[in-house]
Scaffold this motif. Sequence first.
Motif, PDB file in Angstrom:
ATOM      1  N   CYS A   1      -5.143  -3.229  -5.296  1.00 24.58           N
ATOM      2  CA  CYS A   1      -5.980  -2.895  -4.136  1.00 24.58           C
ATOM      3  C   CYS A   1      -5.174  -2.124  -3.104  1.00 24.58           C
ATOM      4  O   CYS A   1      -5.674  -1.152  -2.528  1.00 24.58           O
ATOM      5  CB  CYS A   1      -6.565  -4.162  -3.522  1.00 24.58           C
ATOM      6  N   VAL A   2      -3.929  -2.536  -2.874  1.00 19.74           N
ATOM      7  CA  VAL A   2      -3.053  -1.838  -1.929  1.00 19.74           C
ATOM      8  C   VAL A   2      -2.855  -0.398  -2.392  1.00 19.74           C
ATOM      9  O   VAL A   2      -3.052   0.554  -1.627  1.00 19.74           O
ATOM     10  CB  VAL A   2      -1.688  -2.565  -1.801  1.00 19.74           C
ATOM     11  N   ALA A   3      -2.444  -0.227  -3.640  1.00 20.85           N
ATOM     12  CA  ALA A   3      -2.137   1.114  -4.152  1.00 20.85           C
ATOM     13  C   ALA A   3      -3.368   2.014  -4.149  1.00 20.85           C
ATOM     14  O   ALA A   3      -3.308   3.161  -3.693  1.00 20.85           O
ATOM     15  CB  ALA A   3      -1.556   1.011  -5.562  1.00 20.85           C
ATOM     16  N   ILE A   4      -4.480   1.510  -4.629  1.00 21.37           N
ATOM     17  CA  ILE A   4      -5.696   2.327  -4.696  1.00 21.37           C
ATOM     18  C   ILE A   4      -6.225   2.616  -3.291  1.00 21.37           C
ATOM     19  O   ILE A   4      -6.662   3.734  -3.001  1.00 21.37           O
ATOM     20  CB  ILE A   4      -6.749   1.648  -5.593  1.00 21.37           C
TER      21      ILE A   4
ATOM     22  N   SER B   1     -10.259 -13.835  -0.852  1.00 19.84           N
ATOM     23  CA  SER B   1      -8.797 -13.941  -0.866  1.00 19.84           C
ATOM     24  C   SER B   1      -8.142 -12.595  -0.584  1.00 19.84           C
ATOM     25  O   SER B   1      -7.139 -12.515   0.134  1.00 19.84           O
ATOM     26  CB  SER B   1      -8.312 -14.482  -2.206  1.00 19.84           C
ATOM     27  N   ILE B   2      -8.712 -11.536  -1.152  1.00 14.46           N
ATOM     28  CA  ILE B   2      -8.185 -10.183  -0.901  1.00 14.46           C
ATOM     29  C   ILE B   2      -8.331  -9.848   0.581  1.00 14.46           C
ATOM     30  O   ILE B   2      -7.413  -9.339   1.213  1.00 14.46           O
ATOM     31  CB  ILE B   2      -8.899  -9.138  -1.781  1.00 14.46           C
TER      32      ILE B   2
ATOM     33  N   LEU C   1      -5.286  -8.730   2.927  1.00  9.48           N
ATOM     34  CA  LEU C   1      -5.173  -7.310   3.280  1.00  9.48           C
ATOM     35  C   LEU C   1      -6.043  -6.872   4.456  1.00  9.48           C
ATOM     36  O   LEU C   1      -5.867  -5.777   4.977  1.00  9.48           O
ATOM     37  CB  LEU C   1      -5.520  -6.436   2.067  1.00  9.48           C
ATOM     38  N   ARG C   2      -7.023  -7.678   4.808  1.00  2.00           N
ATOM     39  CA  ARG C   2      -7.961  -7.332   5.875  1.00  2.00           C
ATOM     40  C   ARG C   2      -8.759  -6.064   5.559  1.00  2.00           C
ATOM     41  O   ARG C   2      -8.985  -5.225   6.430  1.00  2.00           O
ATOM     42  CB  ARG C   2      -7.257  -7.190   7.227  1.00  2.00           C
ATOM     43  N   ILE C   3      -9.148  -5.936   4.286  1.00  4.44           N
ATOM     44  CA  ILE C   3     -10.060  -4.860   3.889  1.00  4.44           C
ATOM     45  C   ILE C   3     -11.249  -5.492   3.175  1.00  4.44           C
ATOM     46  O   ILE C   3     -11.138  -6.591   2.622  1.00  4.44           O
ATOM     47  CB  ILE C   3      -9.392  -3.798   2.975  1.00  4.44           C
ATOM     48  N   LYS C   4     -12.378  -4.796   3.194  1.00  2.87           N
ATOM     49  CA  LYS C   4     -13.589  -5.323   2.568  1.00  2.87           C
ATOM     50  C   LYS C   4     -13.761  -4.715   1.179  1.00  2.87           C
ATOM     51  O   LYS C   4     -14.293  -3.621   1.026  1.00  2.87           O
ATOM     52  CB  LYS C   4     -14.814  -5.037   3.424  1.00  2.87           C
ATOM     53  N   VAL C   5     -13.284  -5.438   0.196  1.00  2.31           N
ATOM     54  CA  VAL C   5     -13.481  -5.057  -1.207  1.00  2.31           C
ATOM     55  C   VAL C   5     -14.814  -5.634  -1.647  1.00  2.31           C
ATOM     56  O   VAL C   5     -15.169  -6.754  -1.277  1.00  2.31           O
ATOM     57  CB  VAL C   5     -12.324  -5.621  -2.077  1.00  2.31           C
ATOM     58  N   SER C   6     -15.563  -4.869  -2.414  1.00  2.00           N
ATOM     59  CA  SER C   6     -16.813  -5.390  -2.980  1.00  2.00           C
ATOM     60  C   SER C   6     -16.652  -5.486  -4.488  1.00  2.00           C
ATOM     61  O   SER C   6     -15.707  -4.948  -5.057  1.00  2.00           O
ATOM     62  CB  SER C   6     -17.997  -4.499  -2.597  1.00  2.00           C
TER      63      SER C   6
ATOM     64  N   LEU D   1      -1.766   0.439   3.658  1.00  2.00           N
ATOM     65  CA  LEU D   1      -1.914  -0.949   3.234  1.00  2.00           C
ATOM     66  C   LEU D   1      -0.599  -1.437   2.642  1.00  2.00           C
ATOM     67  O   LEU D   1       0.164  -0.659   2.069  1.00  2.00           O
ATOM     68  CB  LEU D   1      -3.014  -1.068   2.180  1.00  2.00           C
ATOM     69  N   HIS D   2      -0.366  -2.731   2.772  1.00  2.00           N
ATOM     70  CA  HIS D   2       0.810  -3.328   2.138  1.00  2.00           C
ATOM     71  C   HIS D   2       0.503  -4.764   1.771  1.00  2.00           C
ATOM     72  O   HIS D   2      -0.395  -5.394   2.335  1.00  2.00           O
ATOM     73  CB  HIS D   2       2.034  -3.253   3.063  1.00  2.00           C
TER      74      HIS D   2
END
Length: 143
Positions: free
Chosen positions: A39-42, A77-78, A82-87, A112-113
């Motif tokens: 998720c960080v890399a993408i 958990s993500i 990371l404090r991003i909204k993954v769906s 992101l890290h």
Amino acid sequence: MHITIDELERIIQCPSETEVLEFNTSKNNFELEKLIDYCVAIGNEGGGKIILGVSGKLPRKVTGSTAFNAPARTVASIHECLRIKVSFQELDHPDGRVLIFNIPSRSIGKPLHNKGRYLMRAGDSLTAMTPDQLADIFNEGKP
């Protein structure tokens, strides 16, 4: 955006994985920490998808995956890390369950890290971003 089985079949035909598209068989499991790193890399590459339950090597095929049997909890958990909204989307393909995580792009000026590791894609691998790449991101939007 939800993907249909026909759209998945077209995506599977991509000649190679890219910075924004990752396939992984993950038949039975996939480590949460590894998913967070992807998720960080993408996210650092502009956003994209991780598709579990599809073989990574050509010719790709749906293998099905039982990884992350509670994907909403995985997404939570993500977000906590990371404090991003993954769906996510669970797709019931005739050859097995496919789990698709949609990763948004990072914010302008904010790479992101994960635990201080700033990652990007290099081919089909993850690698650390260079100091120059990080400096470019931190300077985005500045005069």
